[in-house]
Design an enzyme around this catalytic site. Structure first.
Site, PDB file in Angstrom:
ATOM      1  N   SER A   1       0.822  -1.213   0.000  1.00  0.00           N
ATOM      2  CA  SER A   1       0.000   0.000   0.000  1.00  0.00           C
ATOM      3  C   SER A   1       0.858   1.267   0.000  1.00  0.00           C
ATOM      4  CB  SER A   1      -0.953   0.009   1.198  1.00  0.00           C
ATOM      5  OG  SER A   1      -0.234  -0.012   2.412  1.00  0.00           O
TER       6      SER A   1
ATOM      7  N   TYR B   1      12.153   1.996   0.707  1.00  0.00           N
ATOM      8  CA  TYR B   1      11.174   0.932   0.479  1.00  0.00           C
ATOM      9  C   TYR B   1      10.006   1.474  -0.340  1.00  0.00           C
ATOM     10  CZ  TYR B   1       7.633  -2.625   1.394  1.00  0.00           C
ATOM     11  OH  TYR B   1       6.661  -3.585   1.257  1.00  0.00           O
TER      12      TYR B   1
ATOM     13  N   ALA C   1       9.966   4.020  -2.327  1.00  0.00           N
ATOM     14  CA  ALA C   1      10.432   4.308  -3.689  1.00  0.00           C
ATOM     15  C   ALA C   1      10.481   3.042  -4.541  1.00  0.00           C
ATOM     16  CB  ALA C   1      11.794   4.981  -3.644  1.00  0.00           C
TER      17      ALA C   1
ATOM     18  N   LYS D   1       8.685   0.361  -4.176  1.00  0.00           N
ATOM     19  CA  LYS D   1       7.324  -0.110  -4.427  1.00  0.00           C
ATOM     20  C   LYS D   1       6.592   0.799  -5.407  1.00  0.00           C
ATOM     21  CE  LYS D   1       7.500  -3.868  -2.159  1.00  0.00           C
ATOM     22  NZ  LYS D   1       7.352  -5.139  -2.875  1.00  0.00           N
TER      23      LYS D   1
END
Length: 182
Positions: free
Chosen positions: A146, A159, A161, A163
């Site tokens: 999410s 993290y 970035a 995703k």
């Protein structure tokens, strides 16, 4: 085995991160279809346990061991999987890693691992397996987070970035390969 439509019982399904978490759960669920499974993971003992468990219901199970944090191993895995499965009906990218820390606090190894596992591995594996997916008019599934819909969470910058990059890449890929039936 429960009644499974013939269209699902002979699927070739490849799953990254199959040795635990979401990947393991997907492998267990898909095995009930009687599918041919390709399980990718780096933890030999855990991957072997999952393979043994899903062999009861899967049509076949092929295990591929490798570290998605290493480009050479990613490319080797793509070649091995592509050779093992002429046609890939579903490619599930569920492998992922997270290191919590500030921009100045994350060690270089943690930065590199997140970039490789969360973005580069799905990119390289999909790129390497596209001919097999096109042949099957297959599907690519990216398990994301999410955080790909938001930014600015303390200690999750890198993290987030990775995703968001995965989300952008998957959307671009969809537009590119949809005409091929993927």
């Amino acid at each position: 085995m429960e009644d499974v439509p013939e269209s699902q019982s002979n699927l070739n399904v490849v799953i990254t991160g199959a040795s635990g978490g979401i990947g393991k759960a997907i492998a267990e669920g898909v095995s009930r279809w009687g599918a041919n499974l390709g399980l990718l993971g780096r933890d030999d003992a855990r991957l072997s346990q999952v393979a043994a468990a899903v062999r009861r219901e899967a049509r076949t199970v092929t295990v591929f061991r490798g570290d998605l944090a290493k480009l050479a191993q990613i490319r080797k895995l793509a070649s091995e999987v592509g050779n093992a499965f002429q046609r890939i009906d579903v490619l599930v990218h569920s492998a992922g890693t997270i290191h919590v820390g500030t921009f100045t606090g994350l060690p270089e190894a943690a930065v590199e691992e997140q970039l490789m596992v969360n973005f580069r591995a799905p990119y390289e594996l999909t790129r390497g397996l596209l001919p097999n997916l096109i042949l099957a008019r297959g599907q690519v599934v990216f398990i994301n987070s999410s955080v790909s819909h938001q930014a600015g969470r303390p200690a999750l910058g890198l993290y987030t970035a990775t995703k968001q990059a995965l989300k952008a890449m998957s959307e671009s890929l969809r537009e590119e390969v949809n005409p091929e039936g993927i």
